[in-house]
Design a protein around this motif. Structure first.
Motif, short mmCIF file in Angstrom:
data_model
loop_
_atom_site.label_atom_id
_atom_site.label_comp_id
_atom_site.label_asym_id
_atom_site.label_seq_id
_atom_site.Cartn_x
_atom_site.Cartn_y
_atom_site.Cartn_z
N PRO A 15 0.84 -1.20 0.00
CA PRO A 15 0.00 0.00 0.00
C PRO A 15 0.87 1.25 0.00
CG PRO A 15 0.07 -0.98 2.19
CD PRO A 15 0.75 -1.95 1.27
N LYS A 16 0.36 2.31 -0.54
CA LYS A 16 1.11 3.56 -0.61
C LYS A 16 0.98 4.30 0.72
CE LYS A 16 0.77 3.63 -5.61
NZ LYS A 16 0.23 4.26 -6.82
N ARG A 17 1.49 3.63 1.72
CA ARG A 17 1.46 4.12 3.09
C ARG A 17 2.82 3.88 3.72
NH1 ARG A 17 -2.91 1.63 6.74
NH2 ARG A 17 -1.96 3.22 8.08
N ALA A 18 2.96 4.24 4.98
CA ALA A 18 4.20 4.05 5.70
C ALA A 18 4.13 2.80 6.57
CB ALA A 18 4.52 5.27 6.56
N GLY A 19 5.26 2.12 6.67
CA GLY A 19 5.38 0.95 7.53
C GLY A 19 6.69 1.01 8.29
N THR A 20 7.03 -0.07 8.97
CA THR A 20 8.26 -0.09 9.74
C THR A 20 8.86 -1.48 9.81
OG1 THR A 20 9.28 0.68 11.81
CG2 THR A 20 7.17 -0.48 12.00
N SER A 21 10.11 -1.53 10.25
CA SER A 21 10.79 -2.81 10.45
C SER A 21 10.10 -3.60 11.55
CB SER A 21 12.25 -2.57 10.84
OG SER A 21 12.93 -1.79 9.89
N LEU A 22 9.99 -4.90 11.33
CA LEU A 22 9.39 -5.79 12.34
C LEU A 22 10.52 -6.48 13.10
CD1 LEU A 22 6.88 -7.15 13.59
CD2 LEU A 22 7.03 -8.87 11.77
N LYS A 23 10.62 -6.19 14.39
CA LYS A 23 11.67 -6.75 15.23
C LYS A 23 11.07 -7.76 16.20
CE LYS A 23 14.72 -4.46 13.12
NZ LYS A 23 15.56 -5.19 12.16
N SER A 24 11.86 -8.78 16.53
CA SER A 24 11.34 -9.88 17.36
C SER A 24 10.85 -9.39 18.71
CB SER A 24 12.43 -10.94 17.55
OG SER A 24 13.59 -10.39 18.15
N GLY A 25 11.47 -8.37 19.27
CA GLY A 25 11.02 -7.84 20.55
C GLY A 25 9.66 -7.18 20.50
N HIS A 26 9.16 -6.95 19.30
CA HIS A 26 7.86 -6.29 19.13
C HIS A 26 6.77 -7.26 18.68
CE1 HIS A 26 10.25 -2.34 18.29
NE2 HIS A 26 10.12 -2.56 19.58
N PHE A 27 7.11 -8.53 18.45
CA PHE A 27 6.13 -9.47 17.91
C PHE A 27 4.82 -9.45 18.70
CE2 PHE A 27 9.46 -12.61 15.97
CZ PHE A 27 9.61 -11.77 14.89
N GLN A 28 4.91 -9.63 20.00
CA GLN A 28 3.70 -9.74 20.81
C GLN A 28 2.95 -8.41 20.87
OE1 GLN A 28 2.67 -12.84 22.06
NE2 GLN A 28 0.77 -11.67 22.14
N ASP A 29 3.69 -7.31 20.90
CA ASP A 29 3.04 -5.99 20.91
C ASP A 29 2.22 -5.79 19.63
OD1 ASP A 29 4.19 -5.36 23.33
OD2 ASP A 29 5.87 -4.26 22.44
N VAL A 30 2.74 -6.25 18.51
CA VAL A 30 2.01 -6.12 17.25
C VAL A 30 0.72 -6.95 17.30
CG1 VAL A 30 2.07 -6.61 14.78
CG2 VAL A 30 4.07 -5.61 15.91
N LEU A 31 0.81 -8.15 17.84
CA LEU A 31 -0.36 -9.01 17.91
C LEU A 31 -1.40 -8.49 18.90
CD1 LEU A 31 1.29 -12.55 17.83
CD2 LEU A 31 0.04 -11.42 15.98
N ASP A 32 -0.94 -7.80 19.91
CA ASP A 32 -1.86 -7.31 20.95
C ASP A 32 -2.58 -6.03 20.56
OD1 ASP A 32 -1.18 -9.41 22.57
OD2 ASP A 32 0.26 -8.28 23.78
N SER A 33 -2.13 -5.36 19.51
CA SER A 33 -2.70 -4.07 19.13
C SER A 33 -2.96 -4.03 17.63
CB SER A 33 -1.74 -2.93 19.48
OG SER A 33 -1.34 -2.99 20.84
N ARG A 34 -4.01 -3.34 17.25
CA ARG A 34 -4.26 -3.09 15.83
C ARG A 34 -3.64 -1.73 15.53
NH1 ARG A 34 -4.26 -5.48 11.10
NH2 ARG A 34 -5.23 -4.16 9.52
N LEU A 35 -2.46 -1.75 14.93
CA LEU A 35 -1.66 -0.56 14.76
C LEU A 35 -1.96 0.14 13.44
CD1 LEU A 35 1.72 -2.17 15.87
CD2 LEU A 35 0.31 -0.64 17.25
N GLU A 36 -1.78 1.47 13.45
CA GLU A 36 -1.90 2.25 12.22
C GLU A 36 -0.57 2.20 11.48
OE1 GLU A 36 -4.44 3.80 10.69
OE2 GLU A 36 -5.70 2.77 12.15
N VAL A 37 -0.31 1.03 10.93
CA VAL A 37 0.93 0.77 10.19
C VAL A 37 0.56 0.15 8.86
CG1 VAL A 37 3.04 -0.62 10.17
CG2 VAL A 37 2.33 0.49 12.28
N GLY A 38 1.09 0.71 7.77
CA GLY A 38 0.71 0.24 6.45
C GLY A 38 1.24 -1.14 6.12
N PHE A 39 2.43 -1.46 6.63
CA PHE A 39 3.04 -2.76 6.36
C PHE A 39 4.22 -2.95 7.29
CE2 PHE A 39 5.35 0.27 3.79
CZ PHE A 39 6.67 -0.18 3.75
N PHE A 40 4.73 -4.16 7.35
CA PHE A 40 5.96 -4.47 8.08
C PHE A 40 6.98 -5.05 7.10
CE2 PHE A 40 3.05 -4.61 11.76
CZ PHE A 40 3.75 -3.79 12.63
#
Length: 290
Positions: A15-40
């Motif tokens: 998507p023509k949006r912004a995303g970020t690097s997916l790091k292992s320390g953030h795996f659970q945080d990503v699953l626990d929240s519906r983030l305003e992130v276009g992609f990982f």
């Protein structure tokens, strides 16, 4: 198989949006929240195993977010042939996750069976051009998809080079049909290190073929001559100068998927998401939704 520009295969479906690097320390945080992130985006080599927790989490995250896979060890510019085992492992990974984008670096990181934990520069010669194009053709044929090639951050240049970086990349893109992963931070870092104008360096690249943009932070030192030396560290927030260059890039490329890249001194996920929001704001400012 050479994939020329007329190929129906898209450079990316991100998507023509912004995303970020997916790091292992953030795996659970990503699953626990519906983030305003276009992609990982993930580094391919971290997932070249049959199973384990990394695949467990990425499978679940992939269900809710578009995915970009970024290679760091294909060694596109090496004088030796591409590692077929690595290429096969990469193909399996892409088949497993069906990412919206795949990219690699214009660099070399291997010599024979020795792999180096670095992305090393190339002499920009006709021989290097032929070799890089041959390797990209091999990668695209094996993966059956177009790839994006990232412009490098460089600290030295070769006296044997016979063309400038932008001309070299433009010719690679023209010959192979690959796209450009425009790393705006790398443009800025290389330009300052080699005493060039960042805007002119940016404008010389084949911007019509940009499929993704990277933004990252740099570290700064003073070299032996007393000049600024910028290091592409991926260990700090995006600088004001890079944000300004990004805005100029968007005016030339149109809206493009943009990654906030972080690999060192990784902060809490909330801080990365805040930078994602800044990139989304810049995209919306220049290209408001209808």
């Amino acid at each position: 198989m050479n994939l020329n520009k007329s190929s129906a295969a898209p450079l990316t479906t991100l998507p023509k949006r912004a995303g970020t690097s997916l790091k292992s320390g953030h795996f659970q945080d990503v699953l626990d929240s519906r983030l305003e992130v276009g992609f990982f985006e993930v580094h391919a080599e971290n997932f070249m195993v049959a199973g384990g927790p990394f695949h467990h989490y990425l499978t679940r995250i992939r269900e809710n977010y578009p995915l970009s896979i970024h290679g760091v060890a294909l060694s596109i510019g090496a004088e030796t042939p591409l590692d077929k085992g690595h290429l096969n492992a990469l193909k399996l990974l892409l088949e497993r996750y069906q990412p919206d984008s795949f990219s690699e670096h214009l660099a070399w990181s291997s010599h024979g069976d020795t792999y180096l934990n670095d992305l090393l520069p190339l002499p920009l010669t006709q021989a290097t051009l032929e070799r890089v194009c041959e390797h990209i053709d091999q990668v695209q044929s094996h993966l059956k998809r177009r790839m994006l090639l990232e412009n490098p951050a460089t600290y030295v240049e070769f006296s044997t080079s016979t063309m400038d970086e932008a001309s070299f990349i433009t010719e690679v893109v023209r010959r192979t049909g690959c796209g450009l992963l425009l790393d705006v931070n790398n443009v800025y870092v290389s330009s300052i290190n080699h005493h060039r104008d960042p805007v002119a360096s940016l404008r010389a690249l084949p911007l019509a073929q940009v499929g993704e943009i990277h933004l990252a932070g740099f570290a700064e030192q003073i070299d032996a001559a007393g000049d600024r030396l910028l290091i592409d560290s991926h260990g700090s927030p995006v600088s004001r100068a890079v944000w300004d260059l990004y805005a100029h890039a968007l005016e030339l490329t149109g809206p493009v998927a943009t990654l906030i890249e972080r690999d060192n001194d990784v902060p809490p996920l909330s801080m990365l998401v805040a930078e994602v929001a800044l990139a989304d704001q810049q995209l919306a400012l220049l290209y408001p939704a209808p």
